[in-house]
Design a protein around this motif. Structure first.
Motif, PDB file in Angstrom:
ATOM      1  N   GLY A  63      -2.851  48.261 101.556  1.00 26.12           N
ATOM      2  CA  GLY A  63      -2.543  47.121 100.986  1.00 26.12           C
ATOM      3  C   GLY A  63      -1.182  47.048 100.355  1.00 26.12           C
ATOM      4  N   LEU A  64      -0.413  48.015 100.145  1.00 26.98           N
ATOM      5  CA  LEU A  64       0.813  48.240  99.453  1.00 26.98           C
ATOM      6  C   LEU A  64       2.046  48.446 100.432  1.00 26.98           C
ATOM      7  N   THR A  65       3.013  47.706 100.327  1.00 25.84           N
ATOM      8  CA  THR A  65       4.155  47.832 100.985  1.00 25.84           C
ATOM      9  C   THR A  65       5.378  48.783 100.372  1.00 25.84           C
ATOM     10  N   PHE A  66       5.596  49.667 101.251  1.00 27.24           N
ATOM     11  CA  PHE A  66       6.765  50.451 100.849  1.00 27.24           C
ATOM     12  C   PHE A  66       7.997  50.776 101.761  1.00 27.24           C
ATOM     13  N   ILE A  67       9.112  50.739 101.168  1.00 27.88           N
ATOM     14  CA  ILE A  67      10.446  50.731 101.601  1.00 27.88           C
ATOM     15  C   ILE A  67      11.077  51.915 101.202  1.00 27.88           C
ATOM     16  N   ARG A  68      11.760  52.934 102.333  1.00 30.61           N
ATOM     17  CA  ARG A  68      12.148  54.172 101.969  1.00 30.61           C
ATOM     18  C   ARG A  68      13.471  54.095 101.451  1.00 30.61           C
ATOM     19  N   ALA A  69      13.803  54.832 100.524  1.00 26.62           N
ATOM     20  CA  ALA A  69      15.285  54.955  99.599  1.00 26.62           C
ATOM     21  C   ALA A  69      16.272  55.001 100.788  1.00 26.62           C
ATOM     22  N   VAL A  70      15.848  55.738 101.722  1.00 27.13           N
ATOM     23  CA  VAL A  70      17.283  55.763 102.739  1.00 27.13           C
ATOM     24  C   VAL A  70      17.461  54.839 103.231  1.00 27.13           C
ATOM     25  N   ASP A  71      16.317  53.567 103.560  1.00 31.97           N
ATOM     26  CA  ASP A  71      16.479  52.653 104.538  1.00 31.97           C
ATOM     27  C   ASP A  71      17.379  51.595 103.343  1.00 31.97           C
ATOM     28  N   LEU A  72      16.859  51.681 102.001  1.00 33.40           N
ATOM     29  CA  LEU A  72      17.802  50.788 101.126  1.00 33.40           C
ATOM     30  C   LEU A  72      18.944  51.232 100.989  1.00 33.40           C
ATOM     31  N   ASP A  73      19.352  52.446 101.036  1.00 35.05           N
ATOM     32  CA  ASP A  73      20.670  52.937 100.857  1.00 35.05           C
ATOM     33  C   ASP A  73      21.664  52.540 102.197  1.00 35.05           C
ATOM     34  N   ALA A  74      21.017  52.716 103.336  1.00 33.75           N
ATOM     35  CA  ALA A  74      21.437  52.185 104.697  1.00 33.75           C
ATOM     36  C   ALA A  74      22.008  50.814 104.719  1.00 33.75           C
ATOM     37  N   TYR A  75      20.921  50.092 104.141  1.00 32.80           N
ATOM     38  CA  TYR A  75      21.094  48.580 104.061  1.00 32.80           C
ATOM     39  C   TYR A  75      22.276  48.182 103.045  1.00 32.80           C
ATOM     40  N   ILE A  76      22.180  48.769 101.966  1.00 34.33           N
ATOM     41  CA  ILE A  76      23.448  48.422 101.173  1.00 34.33           C
ATOM     42  C   ILE A  76      24.823  48.955 101.298  1.00 34.33           C
ATOM     43  N   SER A  77      24.897  49.933 102.022  1.00 32.59           N
ATOM     44  CA  SER A  77      25.929  50.512 102.506  1.00 32.59           C
ATOM     45  C   SER A  77      26.689  49.956 103.865  1.00 32.59           C
ATOM     46  N   GLY A  78      25.827  49.191 104.352  1.00 34.46           N
ATOM     47  CA  GLY A  78      26.373  48.563 105.529  1.00 34.46           C
ATOM     48  C   GLY A  78      26.290  49.303 106.709  1.00 34.46           C
ATOM     49  N   GLY A  79      25.758  50.431 106.617  1.00 33.93           N
ATOM     50  CA  GLY A  79      25.131  51.231 107.950  1.00 33.93           C
ATOM     51  C   GLY A  79      24.277  50.626 109.012  1.00 33.93           C
ATOM     52  N   GLU A  80      23.983  51.508 109.670  1.00 34.29           N
ATOM     53  CA  GLU A  80      23.060  51.355 110.751  1.00 34.29           C
ATOM     54  C   GLU A  80      21.738  51.696 110.038  1.00 34.29           C
ATOM     55  N   ASP A  81      20.819  50.992 110.658  1.00 34.67           N
ATOM     56  CA  ASP A  81      19.323  51.245 110.199  1.00 34.67           C
ATOM     57  C   ASP A  81      19.034  52.824 110.480  1.00 34.67           C
ATOM     58  N   VAL A  82      18.480  53.288 109.528  1.00 32.11           N
ATOM     59  CA  VAL A  82      18.260  54.471 109.622  1.00 32.11           C
ATOM     60  C   VAL A  82      17.218  54.911 110.614  1.00 32.11           C
TER      61      VAL A  82
END
Length: 88
Positions: free
Chosen positions: A58-77
């Motif tokens: 019931g909890l949604t989690f987002i990996r820190a590496v995926d957030l880093d990839a998004y804000i750096s404009g890189g490809e999805d991890v």
């Protein structure tokens, strides 16, 4: 007359300060704060597939590496299937 030397007691010593380790995953509110968007925008990014998220108990989690990839404009991890199950 002799001089008495007193030693600091345990309570007067400075506590050891430890840094909190960086999180490996965020919950929705913390992830939104980390990248500077609101919850609604974060849910839009998840729905669009731009930020992978995993729901567990019931909890949604987002990996820190995926957030880093998004804000750096890189490809999805990686796809959601690359996230390890959190129950293990």
């Amino acid at each position: 007359m002799t001089k008495t030397t007193t030693f600091p007691t345990e309570s007067k010593r400075r506590p050891l300060i430890r840094e909190k380790p960086a999180p490996i995953a965020y919950r929705i509110n913390d992830a939104a704060d980390a990248i500077g968007v609101g919850r609604t925008k974060l849910y839009e990014l998840i729905a669009a597939g731009k930020i992978p998220a995993k729901k567990r108990d019931g909890l949604t989690f987002i990996r820190a590496v995926d957030l880093d990839a998004y804000i750096s404009g890189g490809e999805d991890v990686g796809p959601l299937s690359s996230m390890q199950d959190l129950d293990r």
